[in-house]
Design an enzyme around this catalytic site. Sequence first.
Site: not given
Length: 212
Positions: A78, A140, A164
């Site tokens: 991410e 998250c 992730h």
Amino acid sequence: MILVTGFQSYAGRSANPSELVAQALDGMRVRGMAVKGHSLPVDFQRVGRALPELIDDLRPRKVVSLGLWPGEPMIRIERMAANWSWFELPDNAGHRQNGKVIEDGPDGYLSTLRADAMKAAIRAAGLPCRQSGSAGNYLCNATLYIALHHCALGHPDTDAGFVHLPYLPRQVAEMMDQVAEDGQLEMHQRADVASMCLDDMVDALRAGLDVA
Ligand code: PCA
């Protein structure tokens, strides 16, 4: 030291690969730095307190948080955290955070890990990896935001980011049994059945941490 966090299981699932990967990495050394694996509850309020406390106590050089992205077929790095939550699913405390992650925080942060180098290293290790511009609107994303905000305020030398992970193969096997039992087995219509074995996820993270 590198702090690696994983999440406990949620939404009735039997496990969370992120917790298992964080446990597997705990105690390893990467470029002379110790890796500390830590498990976080799937609880917005508790993560908001626990993660800043962990960063204050351990003073890690890097914070790499891990989470499950159901259906993701590969390691997914991410790049951004948004100051926006929309919990379609209550967390394990029954809370739905719908609104800002931190009321007076900026709209977003960019990950401060070396995401391009991590992606290249993971692929060079023979494992599929991609980058993503949104960690979603659930815990998250909030976790990445909380870490980056806390580091921006008081830990300028600590880098933080989020990765992730796919399901474990056995989770997909369980899911297939479950949908068959429920009479919902239309596998050709499902896009959420990708998985990766634990050893590959651990190897990918080791390769990524090496250059993070
Ligand atoms: N994945 C969720 C929260 C906990 C986890 O492992 C998410 O993607 O927000």
